[in-house]
Design a protein around this motif. Structure first.
Motif, mmCIF file in Angstrom:
data_model
loop_
_atom_site.group_PDB
_atom_site.id
_atom_site.type_symbol
_atom_site.label_atom_id
_atom_site.label_comp_id
_atom_site.label_asym_id
_atom_site.label_seq_id
_atom_site.Cartn_x
_atom_site.Cartn_y
_atom_site.Cartn_z
ATOM 1 N N GLY A 232 0.799 -1.222 0.000
ATOM 2 C CA GLY A 232 0.000 0.000 0.000
ATOM 3 C C GLY A 232 0.829 1.268 0.000
ATOM 4 N N GLY A 233 2.152 1.132 0.136
ATOM 5 C CA GLY A 233 3.013 2.304 0.222
ATOM 6 C C GLY A 233 3.048 3.119 -1.056
ATOM 7 N N ARG A 234 3.007 2.432 -2.196
ATOM 8 C CA ARG A 234 3.033 3.171 -3.463
ATOM 9 C C ARG A 234 1.829 4.098 -3.570
ATOM 10 N NH1 ARG A 234 3.610 0.771 -9.667
ATOM 11 N NH2 ARG A 234 3.102 2.752 -10.727
ATOM 12 N N ALA A 235 0.670 3.592 -3.210
ATOM 13 C CA ALA A 235 -0.542 4.409 -3.298
ATOM 14 C C ALA A 235 -0.445 5.629 -2.383
ATOM 15 C CB ALA A 235 -1.768 3.564 -2.940
ATOM 16 N N VAL A 236 0.140 5.440 -1.204
ATOM 17 C CA VAL A 236 0.278 6.562 -0.270
ATOM 18 C C VAL A 236 1.215 7.619 -0.850
ATOM 19 C CG1 VAL A 236 1.205 7.228 1.991
ATOM 20 C CG2 VAL A 236 -0.224 5.194 1.784
ATOM 21 N N LEU A 237 2.354 7.175 -1.401
ATOM 22 C CA LEU A 237 3.319 8.124 -1.949
ATOM 23 C C LEU A 237 2.796 8.793 -3.220
ATOM 24 C CD1 LEU A 237 6.608 6.093 -1.424
ATOM 25 C CD2 LEU A 237 6.086 8.304 -0.398
ATOM 26 N N GLU A 238 2.173 8.009 -4.098
ATOM 27 C CA GLU A 238 1.644 8.592 -5.330
ATOM 28 C C GLU A 238 0.445 9.491 -5.053
ATOM 29 O OE1 GLU A 238 2.418 6.185 -9.287
ATOM 30 O OE2 GLU A 238 1.157 5.029 -7.918
ATOM 31 N N GLY A 239 -0.236 9.240 -3.946
ATOM 32 C CA GLY A 239 -1.399 10.046 -3.608
ATOM 33 C C GLY A 239 -1.065 11.427 -3.086
ATOM 34 N N SER A 240 0.219 11.673 -2.827
ATOM 35 C CA SER A 240 0.626 12.993 -2.375
ATOM 36 C C SER A 240 0.436 13.991 -3.511
ATOM 37 C CB SER A 240 2.088 12.969 -1.931
ATOM 38 O OG SER A 240 2.525 14.263 -1.617
ATOM 39 N N LEU A 241 -0.316 15.045 -3.271
ATOM 40 C CA LEU A 241 -0.685 15.977 -4.326
ATOM 41 C C LEU A 241 0.471 16.861 -4.770
ATOM 42 C CD1 LEU A 241 -4.214 17.126 -3.063
ATOM 43 C CD2 LEU A 241 -3.675 15.397 -4.785
ATOM 44 N N VAL A 242 1.505 16.962 -3.952
ATOM 45 C CA VAL A 242 2.590 17.897 -4.271
ATOM 46 C C VAL A 242 3.834 17.181 -4.777
ATOM 47 C CG1 VAL A 242 1.820 19.711 -2.728
ATOM 48 C CG2 VAL A 242 3.272 17.895 -1.833
ATOM 49 N N GLY A 243 3.765 15.872 -4.984
ATOM 50 C CA GLY A 243 4.898 15.144 -5.533
ATOM 51 C C GLY A 243 6.010 14.926 -4.534
ATOM 52 N N LEU A 244 7.192 14.631 -5.039
ATOM 53 C CA LEU A 244 8.357 14.332 -4.212
ATOM 54 C C LEU A 244 9.290 15.536 -4.184
ATOM 55 C CD1 LEU A 244 9.100 10.724 -5.527
ATOM 56 C CD2 LEU A 244 7.743 11.368 -3.526
ATOM 57 N N PRO A 245 9.868 15.855 -3.013
ATOM 58 C CA PRO A 245 10.730 17.037 -2.910
ATOM 59 C C PRO A 245 12.131 16.767 -3.443
ATOM 60 C CG PRO A 245 10.629 15.928 -0.799
ATOM 61 C CD PRO A 245 9.708 15.166 -1.720
ATOM 62 N N GLY A 246 12.831 17.830 -3.799
ATOM 63 C CA GLY A 246 14.213 17.721 -4.248
ATOM 64 C C GLY A 246 15.000 18.945 -3.828
ATOM 65 N N LEU A 247 16.194 18.725 -3.275
ATOM 66 C CA LEU A 247 17.020 19.832 -2.803
ATOM 67 C C LEU A 247 17.441 20.747 -3.955
ATOM 68 C CD1 LEU A 247 18.206 20.830 -0.104
ATOM 69 C CD2 LEU A 247 20.287 19.553 -0.642
#
Length: 410
Positions: A232-247
């Motif tokens: 279920g982790g993929r769904a939780v991460l993909e469900g984030s509306l703002v995507g993944l952060p990057g420095l």
């Protein structure tokens, strides 16, 4: 029921972490509660976490953790010694933890304990001092000193990152006369930070490094990462509306900070190397560089490791000075819990030796030291939120409560 304490970044939680929890419970003879002290939005590699602390706490709860406490940024981004000191203090002062479990490349806690004891002896201090003028990084001098005193087998333990952290955990337990018992689980699969070769992608091992998973996620290779995430982790991460952060998204902001810092500003940062003349070198690099790679190329020497320089740059960006770091954590911040974790929180009302924050508003009732640290954490979260493609409004630290995964709410 015994309570296991774990120190982790969970960046993100993966099958190796689930294996550690399962093996620890098996070793202790059955069901145990798990309390994890987890880094917040910034991690020890001087980078932003792959997902914010509340999302990562949710993944940890889905993977077998019962209660997630936050390791504040001032310790989460420190060297191994500071990282361990802050985390162990939180586990100890929770008042509920019986056993500390950590992964290691050696898998033998007695040998790690021998090295930990050696590092606290006058003979070790003398052996390190004798190498101080060699120009070698401290980590190398440290390992050579232990090899001289205990032999090459024990010295080699310090060359592996999980062993090294485990040794620092044991040192911190002993320094506080803690009753928490250390145990270790032999690390399986890929080494820390290891990346797969092209041939490995066709026949992937059962465990990969968190670094590999983060790379896959950042490159959009969700199918590669999915087998190593909690169900279920993929769904939780993909469900984030703002995507993944990057420095990389805040590199210009970081450069702007570096260009305005004089040697006196660098000297105020933790581990600044003031006695070695490092602040002057950093000032020159900051005023001459055109990007962060250029800065590190100008600042690095054999003595100053890349990891140390990265931490200094991150602390400069976040505005963390030596004076901002308390001797020990002044509160226990709850990031998430399930039903068993809720029971632990009830116990902590009676036995915890620090205030327990289950709502952000509780921070306003802390001591002056606690309020200052929480306000610093709020600033660190606001700066973290600039790392997303869609910039988030400031103030999330004051409006976001713990993740709750109670049976009746599922």
């Amino acid at each position: 029921m015994q309570v296991i304490g774990i120190v982790a970044e969970y960046n993100p939680f993966h099958t190796g972490h689930a294996y550690q929890i399962a093996r620890t419970r098996q070793s202790l003879g059955g069901e145990c509660a798990v309390v994890a002290v987890m880094s917040g939005n910034w991690v020890q590699q001087a980078d932003c976490a792959i997902a914010d602390k509340w999302l990562r706490a949710r993944l940890a709860l889905m993977g077998g953790v019962d209660l997630v406490l936050e390791l504040p940024t001032v310790w989460a981004t420190a060297s191994a010694e500071g990282f361990a000191r802050g985390a162990i203090s939180l586990l100890e002062r929770s008042g509920v933890v019986d056993v500390l479990s950590f992964g290691s490349e050696g898998g033998e806690v007695d040998k790690l304990a021998e090295v930990a004891a050696c590092l606290n002896t006058p003979a070790y201090q003398q052996a390190v001092a004798a190498r101080a003028g060699s120009g070698l990084p401290f980590a190398v001098c440290r390992q050579q000193a232990v090899e001289e005193l205990l032999g090459s087998e024990y010295g080699a333990l310090l060359s592996r990152p999980n062993n090294n952290l485990g040794i620092e955990y044991i040192r911190s337990l002993r320094a506080g006369n803690s009753s928490i018992r250390p145990m270790t689980v032999l690390r399986q699969g890929a080494d820390h930070n290891a990346l797969l070769g092209s041939a490995d992608h066709e026949n992937r091992p059962p465990f990969v490094s968190a670094t590999q998973i983060r790379m896959d996620l950042m490159e959009g290779n969700w199918d590669r990462a999915q087998p190593y995430l909690v169900p279920g982790g993929r769904a939780v991460l993909e469900g984030s509306l703002v995507g993944l952060p990057g420095l990389r998204r805040v590199e210009r902001a970081v450069l702007a900070k570096l260009r305005t810092m004089g040697a006196e500003n660098w000297a105020k940062l933790p581990d600044s190397g003031q006695a070695e003349g490092l602040p002057q070198r950093l000032e020159r690099a900051g005023k001459q560089c055109t990007d962060l790679k250029d800065f590190f190329d100008r600042a690095k020497t054999k003595r100053y490791t890349h990891a140390r320089l990265r931490r200094l740059v991150l602390w400069a960006y976040l505005g963390i000075t030596t004076q901002d770091i308390p001797h020990s954590p002044p509160y226990l911040r709850v990031l998430g819990f399930n039903a068993r974790g809720q029971e632990l929180l009830r116990q902590m009302k009676d036995c915890a030796r620090l205030p327990v924050l289950t709502k952000p508003a509780h921070a306003r009732q802390l001591s002056e030291k606690g309020q200052r640290l929480f306000e610093l954490e709020a600033r660190c979260t606001d700066l973290y939120d600039l790392c997303f493609e869609t910039i988030l409004p400031p103030g999330r630290e004051w409006t976001t409560g713990p993740v709750r995964m109670l049976e009746e709410e599922r």
